[in-house]
Scaffold this motif. Structure first.
Motif, mmCIF file in Angstrom:
data_model
loop_
_atom_site.group_PDB
_atom_site.id
_atom_site.type_symbol
_atom_site.label_atom_id
_atom_site.label_comp_id
_atom_site.label_asym_id
_atom_site.label_seq_id
_atom_site.Cartn_x
_atom_site.Cartn_y
_atom_site.Cartn_z
ATOM 1 N N ALA A 58 0.721 -1.113 0.113
ATOM 2 C CA ALA A 58 0.030 -0.038 0.032
ATOM 3 C C ALA A 58 0.977 1.276 -0.027
ATOM 4 O O ALA A 58 0.565 2.219 -0.699
ATOM 5 C CB ALA A 58 -1.048 0.022 1.380
ATOM 6 N N ARG A 59 1.904 1.156 0.856
ATOM 7 C CA ARG A 59 2.959 2.364 0.714
ATOM 8 C C ARG A 59 3.444 2.685 -0.666
ATOM 9 O O ARG A 59 3.706 3.793 -0.858
ATOM 10 C CB ARG A 59 3.816 2.226 1.896
ATOM 11 C CG ARG A 59 3.199 2.464 3.307
ATOM 12 C CD ARG A 59 4.419 2.804 4.214
ATOM 13 N NE ARG A 59 5.432 1.855 4.252
ATOM 14 C CZ ARG A 59 5.235 0.628 5.100
ATOM 15 N NH1 ARG A 59 4.280 0.497 6.028
ATOM 16 N NH2 ARG A 59 6.152 -0.418 5.229
ATOM 17 N N THR A 68 -6.444 0.796 -9.950
ATOM 18 C CA THR A 68 -5.331 1.908 -9.774
ATOM 19 C C THR A 68 -4.800 1.824 -11.459
ATOM 20 O O THR A 68 -4.343 0.610 -11.764
ATOM 21 C CB THR A 68 -4.136 1.456 -8.803
ATOM 22 O OG1 THR A 68 -5.010 1.819 -7.641
ATOM 23 C CG2 THR A 68 -3.183 2.552 -8.900
ATOM 24 N N GLU A 122 1.511 6.867 -6.550
ATOM 25 C CA GLU A 122 0.573 8.106 -6.774
ATOM 26 C C GLU A 122 0.949 9.463 -6.361
ATOM 27 O O GLU A 122 0.822 10.475 -7.393
ATOM 28 C CB GLU A 122 -0.786 7.831 -5.670
ATOM 29 C CG GLU A 122 -1.613 6.971 -6.242
ATOM 30 C CD GLU A 122 -2.690 6.529 -5.108
ATOM 31 O OE1 GLU A 122 -3.920 6.959 -5.852
ATOM 32 O OE2 GLU A 122 -2.673 6.398 -4.250
ATOM 33 N N GLY A 123 1.960 9.524 -5.229
ATOM 34 C CA GLY A 123 2.454 10.961 -4.918
ATOM 35 C C GLY A 123 3.414 11.301 -6.229
ATOM 36 O O GLY A 123 3.453 12.504 -6.087
ATOM 37 N N SER A 141 -2.849 6.394 -10.766
ATOM 38 C CA SER A 141 -4.042 7.407 -9.968
ATOM 39 C C SER A 141 -4.902 6.057 -9.766
ATOM 40 O O SER A 141 -5.186 5.168 -10.485
ATOM 41 C CB SER A 141 -4.664 8.129 -11.040
ATOM 42 O OG SER A 141 -4.952 7.534 -12.078
ATOM 43 N N THR A 142 -5.623 6.367 -8.628
ATOM 44 C CA THR A 142 -6.586 5.129 -8.199
ATOM 45 C C THR A 142 -8.018 6.013 -8.425
ATOM 46 O O THR A 142 -8.186 7.005 -8.140
ATOM 47 C CB THR A 142 -6.579 5.005 -6.645
ATOM 48 O OG1 THR A 142 -5.158 4.432 -6.156
ATOM 49 C CG2 THR A 142 -7.776 3.960 -6.188
ATOM 50 N N GLN A 198 1.086 4.002 -2.942
ATOM 51 C CA GLN A 198 0.772 5.462 -2.234
ATOM 52 C C GLN A 198 1.933 6.299 -2.738
ATOM 53 O O GLN A 198 2.007 7.403 -3.269
ATOM 54 C CB GLN A 198 0.559 5.868 -0.837
ATOM 55 C CG GLN A 198 -0.671 5.245 -0.203
ATOM 56 C CD GLN A 198 -0.696 5.163 1.246
ATOM 57 O OE1 GLN A 198 0.295 5.155 1.761
ATOM 58 N NE2 GLN A 198 -1.794 5.443 1.707
ATOM 59 N N TYR A 199 3.215 5.774 -2.663
ATOM 60 C CA TYR A 199 4.414 6.570 -3.233
ATOM 61 C C TYR A 199 4.131 6.786 -4.885
ATOM 62 O O TYR A 199 4.413 8.010 -5.399
ATOM 63 C CB TYR A 199 5.707 5.885 -3.076
ATOM 64 C CG TYR A 199 6.800 6.561 -3.259
ATOM 65 C CD1 TYR A 199 7.558 7.531 -2.936
ATOM 66 C CD2 TYR A 199 7.312 5.785 -4.843
ATOM 67 C CE1 TYR A 199 8.639 8.162 -3.500
ATOM 68 C CE2 TYR A 199 8.488 6.524 -5.464
ATOM 69 C CZ TYR A 199 9.196 7.316 -4.640
ATOM 70 O OH TYR A 199 10.261 8.191 -5.261
#
Length: 104
Positions: free
Chosen positions: A21-22, A41, A28-29, A34-35, A25-26
């Motif tokens: 998950a991290r 995703t 995405e950042g 993109s989710t 998220q990274y």
């Protein structure tokens, strides 16, 4: 293109779901994925998401490494250019073939 779910990524990579998950998220950042709620995703277009100067720098660095390696092992730049053009054509054909398979 849709990427696997966090659970699927964790199983595939044999890591904890929180780690997977991290990682998502990274990404995405960084604007690389993109989710979309309820859909999954997805990988973003690089041209839209990445800072162009950073991309150019990474590509130039990779090219520089290739040039140094070629010179080190005695491959002439003209030969290297010919080989690079052949590889580009191979990758284009493979990409075109994958695109046709997806549209079937």
């Amino acid at each position: 293109e849709r990427i696997p779910t966090v659970r699927e990524l964790a199983v595939e990579a044999r890591v904890n779901r929180n780690t997977a998950a991290r990682a998502v998220q990274y990404l995405e950042g960084q604007g690389l994925v993109s989710t979309r709620v309820g859909k999954g995703t997805f990988v973003e277009e690089v041209a839209q998401s990445a800072d162009r100067s950073a991309v150019d720098g990474r590509i130039d660095s990779a090219i520089d490494q290739l040039l140094v390696e070629a010179r080190t092992v005695g491959v002439a730049f003209d030969e290297l250019r010919d080989r690079l053009e052949r590889r580009i054509e191979v990758v284009r054909r493979e990409s075109d073939d994958r695109g046709r398979e997806k549209n079937r």
